[in-house]
Write a protein that holds these residues in place. Structure first.
Motif, PDB file in Angstrom:
ATOM      1  N   GLU A 386      -7.295  74.518 -10.156  1.00 38.20           N
ATOM      2  CA  GLU A 386      -7.240  75.536 -11.415  1.00 38.20           C
ATOM      3  C   GLU A 386      -7.367  76.978 -11.307  1.00 38.20           C
ATOM      4  N   GLU A 387      -6.588  77.737 -11.962  1.00 35.19           N
ATOM      5  CA  GLU A 387      -7.045  79.135 -11.645  1.00 35.19           C
ATOM      6  C   GLU A 387      -8.449  79.315 -12.166  1.00 35.19           C
ATOM      7  N   THR A 388      -9.308  80.025 -11.448  1.00 34.61           N
ATOM      8  CA  THR A 388     -10.646  80.476 -12.018  1.00 34.61           C
ATOM      9  C   THR A 388     -10.760  82.081 -12.056  1.00 34.61           C
ATOM     10  N   PHE A 389     -10.677  82.613 -13.026  1.00 33.92           N
ATOM     11  CA  PHE A 389     -10.814  84.071 -13.033  1.00 33.92           C
ATOM     12  C   PHE A 389     -12.301  84.406 -12.941  1.00 33.92           C
ATOM     13  N   GLY A 390     -12.690  84.654 -11.564  1.00 30.61           N
ATOM     14  CA  GLY A 390     -13.924  85.100 -11.158  1.00 30.61           C
ATOM     15  C   GLY A 390     -13.886  85.487  -9.647  1.00 30.61           C
ATOM     16  N   PRO A 391     -14.991  85.990  -9.111  1.00 30.24           N
ATOM     17  CA  PRO A 391     -15.072  86.387  -7.840  1.00 30.24           C
ATOM     18  C   PRO A 391     -15.627  85.275  -6.732  1.00 30.24           C
ATOM     19  N   VAL A 392     -14.383  84.127  -6.625  1.00 27.99           N
ATOM     20  CA  VAL A 392     -14.626  82.986  -5.720  1.00 27.99           C
ATOM     21  C   VAL A 392     -13.356  82.933  -4.913  1.00 27.99           C
ATOM     22  N   ALA A 393     -13.477  82.831  -3.533  1.00 24.96           N
ATOM     23  CA  ALA A 393     -12.369  82.523  -2.737  1.00 24.96           C
ATOM     24  C   ALA A 393     -12.895  81.263  -1.609  1.00 24.96           C
ATOM     25  N   ILE A 394     -11.751  80.612  -1.698  1.00 25.44           N
ATOM     26  CA  ILE A 394     -11.983  79.323  -0.886  1.00 25.44           C
ATOM     27  C   ILE A 394     -11.285  79.358   0.393  1.00 25.44           C
ATOM     28  N   VAL A 395     -12.027  79.268   1.578  1.00 22.73           N
ATOM     29  CA  VAL A 395     -11.228  79.369   2.939  1.00 22.73           C
ATOM     30  C   VAL A 395     -11.201  77.975   3.353  1.00 22.73           C
ATOM     31  N   ALA A 396      -9.854  77.699   3.855  1.00 20.62           N
ATOM     32  CA  ALA A 396      -9.334  76.281   4.401  1.00 20.62           C
ATOM     33  C   ALA A 396      -8.849  76.786   5.906  1.00 20.62           C
ATOM     34  N   VAL A 397      -8.640  75.851   6.822  1.00 19.75           N
ATOM     35  CA  VAL A 397      -8.348  75.658   7.975  1.00 19.75           C
ATOM     36  C   VAL A 397      -6.936  74.779   7.779  1.00 19.75           C
ATOM     37  N   VAL A 398      -5.866  75.689   8.635  1.00 19.03           N
ATOM     38  CA  VAL A 398      -4.632  75.326   8.564  1.00 19.03           C
ATOM     39  C   VAL A 398      -4.042  74.944  10.040  1.00 19.03           C
ATOM     40  N   GLU A 399      -3.636  73.803  10.598  1.00 20.69           N
ATOM     41  CA  GLU A 399      -3.031  73.584  11.866  1.00 20.69           C
ATOM     42  C   GLU A 399      -2.033  74.646  12.413  1.00 20.69           C
ATOM     43  N   ASP A 400      -1.128  74.754  11.649  1.00 19.31           N
ATOM     44  CA  ASP A 400      -0.046  75.708  12.076  1.00 19.31           C
ATOM     45  C   ASP A 400       0.932  75.919  10.658  1.00 19.31           C
ATOM     46  N   ARG A 401       1.945  76.917  11.019  1.00 20.04           N
ATOM     47  CA  ARG A 401       2.771  77.525  10.107  1.00 20.04           C
ATOM     48  C   ARG A 401       3.026  76.438   8.941  1.00 20.04           C
ATOM     49  N   ASP A 402       3.704  75.099   9.524  1.00 19.83           N
ATOM     50  CA  ASP A 402       4.182  74.213   8.649  1.00 19.83           C
ATOM     51  C   ASP A 402       3.045  73.692   7.680  1.00 19.83           C
ATOM     52  N   ASP A 403       1.746  73.628   8.209  1.00 18.79           N
ATOM     53  CA  ASP A 403       0.687  72.976   7.307  1.00 18.79           C
ATOM     54  C   ASP A 403       0.201  73.904   6.366  1.00 18.79           C
ATOM     55  N   ALA A 404       0.351  75.284   6.757  1.00 20.44           N
ATOM     56  CA  ALA A 404       0.072  76.413   5.703  1.00 20.44           C
ATOM     57  C   ALA A 404       0.979  76.314   4.668  1.00 20.44           C
ATOM     58  N   LEU A 405       2.111  76.001   4.982  1.00 18.78           N
ATOM     59  CA  LEU A 405       3.198  76.032   4.049  1.00 18.78           C
ATOM     60  C   LEU A 405       2.970  74.826   3.006  1.00 18.78           C
ATOM     61  N   ALA A 406       2.700  73.700   3.519  1.00 17.16           N
ATOM     62  CA  ALA A 406       2.556  72.527   2.595  1.00 17.16           C
ATOM     63  C   ALA A 406       1.459  72.669   1.725  1.00 17.16           C
ATOM     64  N   GLN A 407       0.042  73.386   2.375  1.00 15.02           N
ATOM     65  CA  GLN A 407      -0.937  73.496   1.511  1.00 15.02           C
ATOM     66  C   GLN A 407      -0.684  74.599   0.490  1.00 15.02           C
ATOM     67  N   ALA A 408      -0.075  75.564   0.822  1.00 18.21           N
ATOM     68  CA  ALA A 408       0.306  76.757  -0.095  1.00 18.21           C
ATOM     69  C   ALA A 408       1.152  76.198  -1.051  1.00 18.21           C
ATOM     70  N   ASN A 409       2.068  75.338  -0.930  1.00 15.10           N
ATOM     71  CA  ASN A 409       3.032  74.739  -2.004  1.00 15.10           C
ATOM     72  C   ASN A 409       2.327  73.581  -2.698  1.00 15.10           C
ATOM     73  N   ALA A 410       1.191  73.053  -2.428  1.00 15.43           N
ATOM     74  CA  ALA A 410       0.608  71.971  -2.857  1.00 15.43           C
ATOM     75  C   ALA A 410      -0.252  72.342  -4.100  1.00 15.43           C
ATOM     76  N   THR A 411       0.441  72.768  -5.289  1.00 11.77           N
ATOM     77  CA  THR A 411      -0.102  73.243  -6.262  1.00 11.77           C
ATOM     78  C   THR A 411       1.051  73.140  -7.625  1.00 11.77           C
ATOM     79  N   PRO A 412       0.633  73.033  -8.821  1.00  9.22           N
ATOM     80  CA  PRO A 412       1.698  73.161  -9.797  1.00  9.22           C
ATOM     81  C   PRO A 412       2.225  74.759 -10.082  1.00  9.22           C
ATOM     82  N   TYR A 413       1.345  75.740  -9.611  1.00 10.91           N
ATOM     83  CA  TYR A 413       1.457  77.215  -9.792  1.00 10.91           C
ATOM     84  C   TYR A 413       2.397  77.796  -8.653  1.00 10.91           C
TER      85      TYR A 413
END
Length: 491
Positions: A386-413
């Motif tokens: 969920e969108e959290t309006f505040g100074p918090v960032a999540i850092v996550a590791v992805v294996e490659d571009r396809d993994d980055a794409l999958a994780q980026a799109n894995a949200t209803p937003y």
């Protein structure tokens, strides 16, 4: 409008060119989020005040729509000059009312000055096309004309810019507007715009502003959406509220333009300029203490550089100054209110309880929340979804571009995204596959210009803000045909 002691303003509704108190006689405090002290006493409007404003806008519409384009253009140019002259005052007001620091105040002011000057040109934009007809002797026109009364519902987080965006385009196209600012920003997101346009010579009733107390937004919004004189709704805010407005508007066959929540990914690929990506990510995640719909919430880093990026990013974030928004060195100021602070704190605590690690920050310092970096956040944690309006960032590791794409799109937003890479051609391909309305390559996501098509996909809304596109939503398209010669009929 302010009267009396300038340290405590008296803010009233602006209806039909007059500053008026609420019909119910009530008002409430508008508090400084940093000091907690009242900045103003504000009229607590209700449905009856809203009806007055709508009726005024409806009555003013024919005259405003028929004014020559040079007259309408001059109003916007004068409003820009008035805003420019009050730049210091507006910067101070943004700090006092919304906790906005000098940098983000300048961002908003620059946007609004460009918005007003570009809006002035809309008076001369083409209003129709000649279309080919298959009928001999017929000529066809597609003519755009203003819709009438527009309801503009604006948020508090970028109060000046988002209220300006909500009113400028519709007004420039010949519509009239009723603006409902947030209860958190009745001045910078509301009555200030009435002052500027009144000084610029906008006729009475063309722009009206109705303010309200906490808890009464729904009453005003319902009146705006359901009143028969209101023909369009412009809304910027949360997906939860936007969905309710859209459902209500659909029952009344009215078209809303909705810019809603985002959970925006910032992708850092292995061939990115690491120093640049760290600086950009810190800005994109923490500008205006993260209280911007475009802010990066999830930073997805390709594995070969993940450790180094995370270390540098955490060090950078830990150095960001937290405190008084009036201090030019402050990066992270106070959150807008206690509820917002509690929500951020609760979501971080929940993520940690589920296994997330805090790399820096994580402990509230009321009225601020320090810039915070989380990692190992479970996918089902609320802060990860969920969108959290505040100074918090999540850092996550992805294996490659396809993994980055999958994780980026894995949200209803699907509002905005960023990609950092040395290969811009491959980035364009990745951008094409991201399910978002806006993609920035080798730039952070907090970007906006008045002429750009701003808006999201999926649960981030529909329709586009942007002066080059605003006619699509805030004018009616009418087909007019003309006969050069009489047409033969079979009977």
């Amino acid at each position: 409008m302010s009267t009396g002691d300038e340290r405590l303003r008296e803010v009233r509704h602006y209806i039909d060119g007059e500053w008026v108190a609420s019909l119910n006689g009530r008002d409430h405090a508008d508090n400084d989020p940093w000091t907690g002290r009242p900045l103003a006493r504000v009229a607590s409007g209700d449905a009856y005040d809203t009806q007055r404003a709508i009726e005024a806008a409806h009555a003013a519409f024919p005259g405003w729509a028929e004014l020559p384009p040079d007259t309408r253009q001059l109003v916007f140019l004068r409003a820009a000059d008035a805003l420019e002259q009050r730049r210091r005052e507006v910067t101070d007001l943004l700090a006092a009312e919304t906790g906005c620091g000098a940098h983000f105040a300048d961002v908003q002011l620059t946007f609004c000055l460009s918005l007003l000057r570009q809006s002035a040109a809309l008076a001369y934009s083409p209003s129709g096309q000649i279309l080919p007809s298959n009928l001999p002797g017929s000529r066809a026109l597609a003519v755009r004309r203003p819709v009438g009364v527009v309801a503009a519902i604006a948020p508090w987080n970028a109060a000046l810019a988002l209220a300006g965006r909500a009113v400028a385009g519709p007004l420039a196209l010949g519509n009239t507007v009723v603006l409902k600012p947030s209860e958190e920003s009745p001045i910078t997101g509301g009555t200030l715009w009435a002052e500027l346009f009144a000084e610029a010579g906008l006729p009475a009733g063309v722009l009206n502003v109705v303010t309200h107390a906490s808890g009464d937004a729904g009453l005003i919004a319902e009146e705006l959406v359901t009143h028969p004189h209101v023909r369009r709704i412009s809304f910027t805010g949360s997906t939860v509220i936007g969905r309710r407005l859209a459902e209500l508007a659909a029952r009344h066959l009215k078209r809303p333009v909705l810019q809603l929540s985002g959970h925006n990914p910032l992708i850092v690929l292995a061939d990115a300029d690491l120093d640049y990506a760290v600086s950009a990510a810190a800005y994109g995640a923490f500008v205006h203490q993260g209280e911007v719909c475009m802010c990066a919430r999830r930073i997805l880093v390709e594995r070969p550089i993940a450790d180094e990026f995370t270390a540098r990013f955490t060090e950078k974030v830990a150095s960001l100054r937290t405190g008084d928004p009036r201090d030019p060195a402050t990066v992270v100021g106070p959150l807008i209110n206690q509820w917002a602070l509690s929500l951020v704190s609760r979501r971080v605590e929940e993520a940690v309880a589920m296994g997330a690690r805090v790399l820096t920050g994580g402990t509230p310092r009321p009225p601020c929340y320090p810039p915070t970096v989380l990692t190992d956040v479970p996918a089902d944690a609320e802060i990860a979804t969920e969108e959290t309006f505040g100074p918090v960032a999540i850092v996550a590791v992805v294996e490659d571009r396809d993994d980055a794409l999958a994780q980026a799109n894995a949200t209803p937003y699907g509002l905005t995204a960023s990609i950092f890479t040395g290969d811009t051609y491959r980035a364009l391909d990745l951008a094409r596959r991201l399910n978002v309305g806006i993609v920035h390559i080798n730039d952070q996501p907090v970007n906006d210009e008045p002429q750009m098509p701003f808006g999201g996909l999926k649960d981030s809304g529909y329709g586009r803000f942007g002066l080059a596109f605003t006619a699509e939503d805030f004018t009616e398209l009418q087909w007019v045909s003309l006969r050069d010669t009489p047409r033969p009929f079979p009977f």
